[in-house]
Each structure stands twice: as C-alpha cells, then as structure tokens.
Design a protein around this motif. Structure first.
Motif, mmCIF file in Angstrom:
data_model
loop_
_atom_site.group_PDB
_atom_site.id
_atom_site.type_symbol
_atom_site.label_atom_id
_atom_site.label_comp_id
_atom_site.label_asym_id
_atom_site.label_seq_id
_atom_site.Cartn_x
_atom_site.Cartn_y
_atom_site.Cartn_z
ATOM 1 N N LYS A 48 0.822 -1.213 0.000
ATOM 2 C CA LYS A 48 0.000 0.000 0.000
ATOM 3 C C LYS A 48 0.859 1.268 0.000
ATOM 4 O O LYS A 48 0.448 2.305 -0.510
ATOM 5 N N ALA A 230 -9.414 4.576 -10.992
ATOM 6 C CA ALA A 230 -9.699 3.584 -9.953
ATOM 7 C C ALA A 230 -9.143 2.221 -10.365
ATOM 8 O O ALA A 230 -8.562 1.485 -9.553
ATOM 9 N N ALA A 356 -7.543 10.561 -5.840
ATOM 10 C CA ALA A 356 -8.393 10.097 -4.734
ATOM 11 C C ALA A 356 -8.979 8.723 -5.040
ATOM 12 O O ALA A 356 -9.001 7.834 -4.170
ATOM 13 N N LEU A 357 -9.433 8.528 -6.264
ATOM 14 C CA LEU A 357 -10.034 7.246 -6.637
ATOM 15 C C LEU A 357 -8.995 6.132 -6.671
ATOM 16 O O LEU A 357 -9.272 5.004 -6.257
ATOM 17 N N SER A 360 -8.216 5.241 -3.105
ATOM 18 C CA SER A 360 -9.371 4.554 -2.514
ATOM 19 C C SER A 360 -9.452 3.110 -2.991
ATOM 20 O O SER A 360 -9.708 2.192 -2.201
ATOM 21 N N ALA A 363 -6.879 0.984 -1.265
ATOM 22 C CA ALA A 363 -7.102 0.807 0.173
ATOM 23 C C ALA A 363 -8.240 -0.153 0.484
ATOM 24 O O ALA A 363 -8.228 -0.814 1.518
ATOM 25 N N MET A 364 -9.239 -0.241 -0.392
ATOM 26 C CA MET A 364 -10.442 -1.003 -0.061
ATOM 27 C C MET A 364 -10.391 -2.474 -0.503
ATOM 28 O O MET A 364 -11.275 -3.251 -0.155
ATOM 29 N N LEU A 377 -17.106 1.184 -7.190
ATOM 30 C CA LEU A 377 -16.506 2.523 -7.259
ATOM 31 C C LEU A 377 -16.490 3.032 -8.697
ATOM 32 O O LEU A 377 -16.839 4.192 -8.974
#
Length: 401
Positions: A48, A230, A356-357, A360, A363-364, A377
C-alpha cells in the motif's frame, strides 16, 4: 542550451511530436505498475505504501496542471515544455537510484512534471484549430498516445522479469531525452504571450470557474476517466492477489482498456466534427458505464475470471477514448483566450479526482473482497459522468447554443 521561445524553430509542431509529448506522460504513469509487488519487496515496504506512487503522482500532476496553464499562457508553450522535460530526466534518475521507499516516492512525485507534455500538446492543438476540429485532432493525438498504455504494462512486465524494476525507469529516461531533442527542433511556438503577470493570469480562473459549461465538460471528463484511475489503483492487486497472475501476465491483461481507448480515439478523430463534442461525450460516458455494469454482473453471478474482469475494461477504454478528447475540447473552447489555463485546470480536476479514486481503490481491496468494491466505485463515477455531460446539453439548449 537556451530554453527560449526566441529561436529559429517557428513552425507548428508535427503530430509526431505531439504524440510523443502526450505518450510520455502516459508511459510514466503505467509502465512500472506490474513491478509494484516486487518494488515493495526491494524497498522492504508495504504494498500500500508503494501503491502511493500512483496516487501521489496523480495528485502532484493535478497541482502542476493548475500552475502550468497560466505559466504557459504567459511565457509560451515551448520554453515550459523544454524545462519540464529536462526536470523529468533528473527526477527519473532520482527514482532509479533511490535508497529507500521514501526517497523513491519523493522523486516519483517530481516525475509528475512530465504532465507539461499532455497539457501543452492539447493547448497547442486548440491554438491551431476550432472546437470541433480540435476535438478531432486531440482524438488523433491521443489515439497515437493510446498505443503507449496499450503496450506499456506488457513491456513493463517483461522488463521487470528480464532486468528488474529499474529497467522500467531507464526506458522513459531514454525516451524523454529523445523527446527533448525533438521538441527543441520541431516545436515552434503556437501562441502569443499573454503579456500578463502570473497574478493576473490566476485572477482569470474565476472566469472559467463561474462557467457551468466548463464545469460540466471538466467533470464529465474527470468522472469518466475516474473509472480508469480507480482501475489503475486496484487492478495490479486484483491481478496478482485475486487471480494469481505473474507480473508479465498482469502487464498483458492490464493493457485491455488501452485497446478500447485506441479505437475510441479513432472514433473521436473520425466523427467529432460530424456529430459534435456533446453527443460524443454522452455516448462515451454510457459505454464506460456499460462496461462496468457487464463486468459487475458477471462477478455477481459468481462467474468472474481474469479474462472477464480485464476484458470488459475495453468498454471503459472505448468510452474514455470518445469522451475525454471531446470533453477536453469543449472545456478549452468555453473561453478560447484561456486555452492553456483551461487545459491545466480541467486536467487538474481530472487528475485530482483520479488520485483520490486510485488511492481509494488500493485501500479497499483485499483477497476476501475480490473485485466488487472496485467495480462499485467505477460504476458510481461512470453514472455521475453521464449526469455531468447531460447538464451541459441542457444548459446549451437553454442558451440556444
């Protein structure tokens, strides 16, 4: 070397130069992605942490785009491009010789200066052509650029397995040196200097920000491409951890959206003048959403495979290839005298959301969640992109445009 616009090289840039300038930005973003797991091992860092090399790069890209536009409107396209390429070369060497993950990430953020290539190549096109013609030309430029992300991850995967992760930074270093030389000899200035100070340039931002059409075009581009950003953040993890693919296999599969992006840009180049930018963006946003919906449906039916996940991403690429060039041309045409500023600001909106995407998505995801969080997403951003361009269409009908 004097990086000045006062030179004997005054002819407009060739399409080859514009493609290389745009393509280098794309190559720097995704060439090394198949190497991320092994880079984490090399630097003894969590995956990460290394994944931040995407999100931080996009974030700095966004900030730089806000600055590059006004600077280029004031100083000219040519000198800003030349300095940007020189700084990219230095920061790439920093990435190669970084002793730890923290230093690598610092130089990786500096690499974002290469965004001058995509911002100012598009601004140069808008300098030379009208709105619909600019959309067509941007489509052709980014169609050529699409070859890079199509083959970049695959090349990166094979370079990783054959020579180690550093080879994925030596390659863009060499190409940047070549592009710097070509830009110096081929890229004649395309715009007159504004004659305004940087403070005066920044004071013109509200003229763009008060325009609903500028926001509509910028958000439709940002949200449509948001699905792809994303994907950038989550796909390497899904490929290696969920489907157990090797670095080279991830590289080959990863290029699937770029195949669609190539053809989407061809469609933009061929048909934007005929159908206009609004319809092209609208249809592109829908294709983007359809690709994600089909992929999610397959996973919900418990039939998801690496082939289905990456395969349906070609629709995302196809939609982006139609929406991004046309939405960009639309945003640049709202206030033509602020083309570079609009290009930078619109790009900043796109890449800020992309950062940001991407973060995200990384992280998810876990092995237990599989691909579904990423697909939800992507679907959400795709639907919002359709809403954004629809507001532009409604607004233009109200204004009688």
């Amino acid at each position: 070397m004097q990086f000045s616009s006062q030179s004997s090289h005054r002819s407009p840039p060739s399409i080859t130069t514009l493609v290389l300038l745009s393509g280098l930005s794309a190559l720097s973003m995704n060439l090394f992605l198949p190497s991320l797991p092994n880079m984490a091992l090399y630097f003894d860092a969590d995956y990460k942490v290394m994944q931040l090399s995407i999100a931080l790069y996009l974030l700095v890209n966004a900030v730089l785009q806000i600055l590059i536009g006004p600077i280029a409107d004031k100083a000219g396209r040519r000198p800003v491009l030349l300095w940007g390429l020189a700084l990219f070369l230095l920061s790439t060497l920093g990435c190669i010789f970084a002793p730890n993950a923290q230093v690598f990430l610092a130089f990786r953020m500096c690499q974002a200066v290469i965004v001058v290539g995509i911002v100012l190549s598009r601004a140069a096109v808008r300098d030379m052509y009208s709105q619909d013609q600019a959309a067509s030309m941007i489509g052709y430029v980014t169609m050529g650029m699409a070859i890079v992300p199509m083959i970049g991850p695959a090349i990166g995967g094979f370079l990783e397995e054959g020579f180690g992760w550093k080879a994925n930074f030596w390659l863009p270093f060499g190409l940047a040196a070549l592009t710097l030389g070509l830009t110096y000899y081929d890229f004649g200035e395309t715009a007159a200097k504004s004659g305004k100070t940087l403070i005066e340039q920044f004071r013109e931002f509200p003229e763009l920000l008060r325009s609903p059409r500028f926001w509509g075009y910028s958000l439709s581009s940002a949200l449509s491409s948001g699905a792809f950003f994303a994907y950038l953040g989550g796909a390497p993890f899904i490929g290696t951890q969920v489907f157990g693919l090797s670095a080279s296999e991830v590289g080959v599969y990863f290029g699937a959206p770029a195949i669609g992006y190539f053809f989407g840009n061809f469609i933009s180049g061929r048909y934007s003048v005929r159908f206009g930018v609004n319809r092209m963006v609208f249809y592109g946003c829908w294709l983007n959403a359809i690709g994600v919906i089909l992929s999610a449906a397959v996973f919900l039916a418990d039939l998801g495979t690496a082939l289905s996940f990456f395969g349906f991403m070609t629709f995302v690429g196809l939609g982006n290839g139609m929406s991004i060039p046309n939405a960009t041309a639309g945003a640049l045409s709202v206030r033509p005298h602020l083309a570079a500023t609009a290009s930078g600001l619109s790009g900043a909106i796109m890449l800020g959301g992309g950062a940001a995407l991407s973060a995200s998505a990384g992280a998810m995801l876990t092995r237990e969640t599989g691909a579904m969080p990423l697909l939800w997403l992507m679907l959400g951003t795709s639907v919002m992109a359709i809403i954004a361009i629809y507001t532009v269409i409604v607004r233009e009908r109200q204004l009688g445009l």
